[in-house]
Design a protein around this motif. Structure first.
Motif, PDB file in Angstrom:
ATOM      1  N   PHE A 265       0.800  -1.221   0.000  1.00 48.18           N
ATOM      2  CA  PHE A 265       0.000   0.000   0.000  1.00 48.18           C
ATOM      3  C   PHE A 265       0.840   1.281   0.000  1.00 48.18           C
ATOM      4  CE2 PHE A 265      -2.996  -3.084   2.077  1.00 48.18           C
ATOM      5  CZ  PHE A 265      -3.891  -3.132   1.005  1.00 48.18           C
ATOM      6  N   CYS A 266       2.158   1.123  -0.169  1.00 46.03           N
ATOM      7  CA  CYS A 266       2.982   2.330  -0.289  1.00 46.03           C
ATOM      8  C   CYS A 266       2.700   3.004  -1.627  1.00 46.03           C
ATOM      9  CB  CYS A 266       4.468   1.998  -0.159  1.00 46.03           C
ATOM     10  SG  CYS A 266       5.206   1.287  -1.639  1.00 46.03           S
ATOM     11  N   ARG A 267       2.901   4.294  -1.670  1.00 45.95           N
ATOM     12  CA  ARG A 267       2.566   5.044  -2.887  1.00 45.95           C
ATOM     13  C   ARG A 267       3.788   5.279  -3.779  1.00 45.95           C
ATOM     14  NH1 ARG A 267      -2.489   7.234  -2.766  1.00 45.95           N
ATOM     15  NH2 ARG A 267      -3.610   7.108  -0.772  1.00 45.95           N
ATOM     16  N   ARG A 268       4.841   4.552  -3.528  1.00 43.93           N
ATOM     17  CA  ARG A 268       6.057   4.680  -4.342  1.00 43.93           C
ATOM     18  C   ARG A 268       5.883   3.943  -5.670  1.00 43.93           C
ATOM     19  NH1 ARG A 268      10.614   5.995  -1.261  1.00 43.93           N
ATOM     20  NH2 ARG A 268       9.969   7.057   0.652  1.00 43.93           N
ATOM     21  N   GLY A 269       6.749   4.257  -6.625  1.00 47.94           N
ATOM     22  CA  GLY A 269       6.670   3.639  -7.942  1.00 47.94           C
ATOM     23  C   GLY A 269       7.378   2.290  -8.015  1.00 47.94           C
TER      24      GLY A 269
END
Length: 287
Positions: A265-269
């Motif tokens: 659920f991290c918003r990193r690419g």
């Protein structure tokens, strides 16, 4: 091998290099000069006639026939042989002068011990090539080089101060070309199975490593290996598709559920995903 011979010359003190570049070699070979050279060693008139017909047979360019008053048809089985017959005259000239040289097809390096000798050889050999062989030397690309500036058959040269001798490594442009090939094979939008993708990667890597096997490439390969594994991890991650599948897969691979959720659920690419410690533990090099 040509590269090994080059190293021998450099380590014997021949560290000034005359780099001869022939302009559009296959397009500029003069038929009359080539046939005269061939006639000196072949007595069979039928073979000579056949070779002449091959040279003037023409080529198809974009579906249209074009005559070939000069040059040898590129891609033809006979062209490399005829080119070597022509350039064998250059070999004989260099040998008669007692010069140290290597040649592979139309790429030639001449090794001498001083800048003055290099300038003298450059001038006289260019005259020989253009007047006696009727070929065109690419003046802008032909140059006098030191070993560190050389690029020959994809290899670069450097001085190993620890062992006090010259060594070879894959040239930077060769490494960059390999990286581009590997990037193309690890595109995330290429819809193929992971097994097929890894098969194609192995084919490229094995071919490249076998070609450069005599060179020192551990540092470059370590870096490429790191980036490649990161991209493969991202491909596997993307194949899991939805968050529920990603969390479940990470847990099955030994990652605590909370850590699995944190990564999912991290918003990193994708770049972050591929380099994350969690994904590296889950999809280890061994796995």
């Amino acid at each position: 091998m040509t590269i090994i011979k080059s190293l021998e010359f450099l380590n014997d003190g021949h560290t000034w290099v005359v780099d001869i570049d022939l302009e559009r070699f296959f397009d500029t070979v003069q038929h009359d000069k080539l046939m005269r050279i061939i006639s000196n060693t072949i007595d069979d008139g039928d073979i000579i006639s056949l070779i002449r017909k091959y040279l003037v047979s023409g080529v198809m360019v974009n579906g249209k026939y074009e005559e070939t008053p000069v040059g040898t048809p590129q891609g033809g089985n006979l062209s490399p042989l005829l080119s070597n017959i022509m350039l064998n005259e250059l070999d004989k000239e260099l040998e008669s002068r007692g010069l140290q040289f290597v040649r592979y097809a139309d790429d030639a390096l001449i090794f001498v011990k001083s800048e003055k000798a290099a300038n003298r050889v450059m001038d006289s050999i260019v005259r020989f090539i253009e007047k006696k062989l009727g070929l065109i030397v690419h003046i802008e690309k032909s140059k006098i080089s030191r070993p560190k500036d050389l690029k020959f058959l994809g290899f670069g040269f450097y001085y190993d101060s620890k062992n006090e001798k010259y060594q070879v490594k894959p040239h930077l442009t060769s490494i960059q070309k390999l990286q581009k090939k590997l990037q193309k094979l690890t595109k995330r939008n290429w819809s193929v199975s992971l097994d097929y993708r890894i098969l194609k990667l192995k084919q490229v890597i094995l071919g490249w490593v076998n070609y450069f096997r005599i060179s020192n490439m551990k540092k470059a390969m370590t870096e490429i290996d790191k980036k490649l594994r990161s991209r493969i991890r991202v491909i596997i991650w993307k194949q899991w598709k939805v968050a529920k599948k990603q969390i479940k897969s990470l847990v099955q691979l030994g990652i605590p559920e909370e850590e699995a959720k944190g990564l999912t659920f991290c918003r990193r690419g994708y770049r972050y995903i591929g380099l994350s410690k969690v994904i590296q533990r889950a999809i280890s090099n061994k796995r």
